[in-house]
Enzyme design. Sequence first.
Site, mmCIF file in Angstrom:
data_model
loop_
_atom_site.group_PDB
_atom_site.id
_atom_site.type_symbol
_atom_site.label_atom_id
_atom_site.label_comp_id
_atom_site.label_asym_id
_atom_site.label_seq_id
_atom_site.Cartn_x
_atom_site.Cartn_y
_atom_site.Cartn_z
ATOM 1 C CD1 TRP A 1 57.993 -23.690 -13.631
ATOM 2 C CD2 TRP A 1 56.397 -23.710 -12.186
ATOM 3 N NE1 TRP A 1 59.254 -24.226 -12.497
ATOM 4 C CE2 TRP A 1 56.909 -24.803 -11.934
ATOM 5 C CE3 TRP A 1 55.057 -23.571 -12.028
ATOM 6 C CZ2 TRP A 1 57.258 -24.969 -10.717
ATOM 7 C CZ3 TRP A 1 54.996 -24.404 -10.285
ATOM 8 C CH2 TRP A 1 56.270 -25.154 -10.436
ATOM 9 C CG ASP A 2 61.138 -20.320 -12.956
ATOM 10 O OD1 ASP A 2 61.101 -22.001 -13.354
ATOM 11 O OD2 ASP A 2 62.439 -20.616 -11.933
ATOM 12 C CD GLU B 1 61.890 -30.082 -13.671
ATOM 13 O OE1 GLU B 1 63.379 -29.799 -13.616
ATOM 14 O OE2 GLU B 1 61.396 -29.003 -14.234
ATOM 15 C CE LYS C 1 65.143 -29.522 -10.085
ATOM 16 N NZ LYS C 1 65.323 -29.638 -11.461
ATOM 17 C CD GLN C 2 60.744 -27.611 -8.567
ATOM 18 O OE1 GLN C 2 61.128 -28.521 -9.210
ATOM 19 N NE2 GLN C 2 60.495 -26.460 -8.313
HETATM 20 C C1 BGC Z 1 63.185 -26.400 -11.357
HETATM 21 C C2 BGC Z 1 62.116 -26.147 -12.656
HETATM 22 C C3 BGC Z 1 62.555 -24.439 -12.854
HETATM 23 C C4 BGC Z 1 63.399 -25.073 -13.809
HETATM 24 C C5 BGC Z 1 63.828 -22.803 -13.893
HETATM 25 C C6 BGC Z 1 64.325 -26.673 -11.984
HETATM 26 O O1 BGC Z 1 64.930 -27.177 -12.056
HETATM 27 O O2 BGC Z 1 62.769 -27.755 -11.183
HETATM 28 O O3 BGC Z 1 61.243 -25.856 -11.648
HETATM 29 O O4 BGC Z 1 61.684 -24.355 -14.076
HETATM 30 O O5 BGC Z 1 64.299 -24.933 -13.127
HETATM 31 O O6 BGC Z 1 64.341 -22.470 -12.831
#
Ligand code: BGC
Length: 735
Positions: free
Chosen positions: A347-348, A487, A599-600
């Site tokens: 999804w990035d 996550e 985490k984000q």
């Molecule tokens: C992030 C995800 C991201 C993935 C790839 C993970 O560490 O939590 O949001 O899509 O890395 O960059």
Amino acid sequence: MSQHTNANTFDANESNLNSATWQVTEPAFDPLRQHHSETILTLGNGYLSTRGTFEERYPNDRQATLVHGMWDDVPIAFTELANTPDWTALEIWVDGHRFDMQEGQITNYARCLDLRTGRLQRRLRWTPAEDIAVELSFERFASLDDEHLLAVSVRVTPLSKPAEIKVRAMLDSRVENDGLLHWQQVSQHSDAGQADLVVRTRHTGKTLAMSTRLGVSGGEAHLAASDCPGCPGIVATAQAEAGQPLVIVKSVAIYTSRDSSDPLAAAQAKVQTAATAGYAALREANKSAWADFWEASDVIIEGDDEAQLAVRHALFQVRIAAPTHDERASIPAKTLSGFGYRGHVFWDNEIFVLPFFTFTQPNLARNMLMYRYHTLPGARRKAAANSFSGAQYAWESAETGDEVTPTWGLDFDDPTKLVRIWTGDIQIHISADIAYAMHQYWRVTGDDDFWQDVGAPVVLETAVFWGDRAEAEGDRFAIRDIIGPDEYHDHVDNNAYTNHMVRWHLKTAQDALEWLWEHDPGGAGTLVEKLDLTPERLTHWRKVIDGLILAHDPETGLIEQFEGFFDLEDVDWPAYEGRTKSMQELLDIEESNHYKVLKQADVIALLCLFDDAFDQKTWQANWDYYVPITDHAYGSSLGPAMHAWAACRMGQPDLAYEHFMRAARADLSDVRGNAWDGIHAASAGGLWEAVVFGFAGLRLTENGPTFKPQLPTHWRRVVFNIIYRGERRRIELSR
Ligand code: BGC
């Protein structure tokens, strides 16, 4: 024999122009920092990217050229982009001494990636023995003008006395992906005029061909074949006079079975054309293609050279990973600059990277959205495998759109242990993220053909999946057992980001169907039949829209990230001061589920994407609640740029700047210590979002874009372009 006689390896005037904001430089050769340098000095052209390893190669380097679409099977992670034979390889001897920066003495070293022209340059003085000294200048580029063309040149100048110079230029198939081998040799050939290599992926049978020619100027050179197994090449030997540069140019053409029925013939023809045109012409064409890119897409920040360089570097890196002529590829989470995530697409791209392209290079955005369209069959298989109708996109996607997230990974502390990775099973918001990006592209470009043939059908087919996936509980609907953007918590129920996206998605699907009935009744009818969009299904969608659980407290404005989040344990933050690891590593993967630590951006991401749909009270309450408990420094690299965007929305540009610089330094300063594994694409794309949606305050309204700028105190001026409905607008903001 000599070709490309007008080769000009360095152009001092060009190199020095605004170097602080256009050039990423490496002032010294530090073997311990090489993996980081290799990543940030990656160059490319939208067809491939090549890490900044050295032409003469070193035992520990992480050499890689990754070409879009060249997937091959791997255990556990299903598939990865196969590291392509090294087109840059050059061995150099000066009076019999093999050039090696770890032998003899190196002085006057400098390396730089010139973002304005897409060239990587290196110069140094090498003294291999007491009485021998040479100056060496290297330059390479992957032409943005013609994506099949690559060139590397080296200029050798003996300093005090004449020297015999020998250069062996190779196409080196002795490459690996972190120890995994992907190629079978099909054929190789070399003679003094040309060397060719054809290889094929071991499992997927994709063919790749390269052809190279060597040109020498500044001395009488003898050219001969060099034919070691798997590594065809050409050797040039010449006597160079003191003070007289000898210039060797290696041009390379590359084709694969994805773009030609006879890749070898195509590569041979292309390298012939390159030789006829000459190095200077190729270099000029590349430079002018880059000038066009920057004219449309540059972001100028006055008053802050570090931020300026970081933004340009970020835009450069995402541009070289964006497929120019290919609808069956997209930008991987680590671009094409490293082995991290094996080239898989997340999804990035849709949420963090695509807006830059949608607003400044819509054709490239369209290619990447078409990638999602072409991978619908994989999404259909994923939905069916989970017993749902419609299409469910893969969390990690590669060639076919089938799920390629590995199910197991290594434990942080004990690599002899495996940990279960759940994202491929239950991180499902990706389908709505893709719909969001398609809708955004349509709103910005007004590309009705796209919406009619691609966007609306994709939105509807994925909506069918959501309609099935939402679970009826009385007259409410729940989405249980998922992972939201944060996550650190898995197997959660009713993640607010996901539920809100789904509700938006279903509404947008209804509107899309109405729009189709109006603009393309035939197409609408076919789709209704194909997707079984019966009146009952549409009524069901309406019920889900009205009944989907969203824990948004009207009193306080607070949105609960998922059911039960507010009951989790508080983290004793002072106890973790000075930490250098992520909270998940410190708390343990399982344990972090029980704590209030993100985490984000999760709720904050939702607010950013829907912006004015949420009132100020909601923004304030959630900002105050979630920002202090987010792992900004060591959580996901997706976080900082989005927090910069959100902080601007909260009217705090100087605080936004702190988050912004954390994103700006993710790769260039390697603040997370993992840049060796590849560029953080989402962080790079997020920098553009932070400038344009954040500092400039761009909103898309019914009447087109509006702006609400607020610059960090020391930024004097910001300038960028957007293309809205086919018309380019230049936006200039000053204090
Ligand atoms: C992030 C995800 C991201 C993935 C790839 C993970 O560490 O939590 O949001 O899509 O890395 O960059």
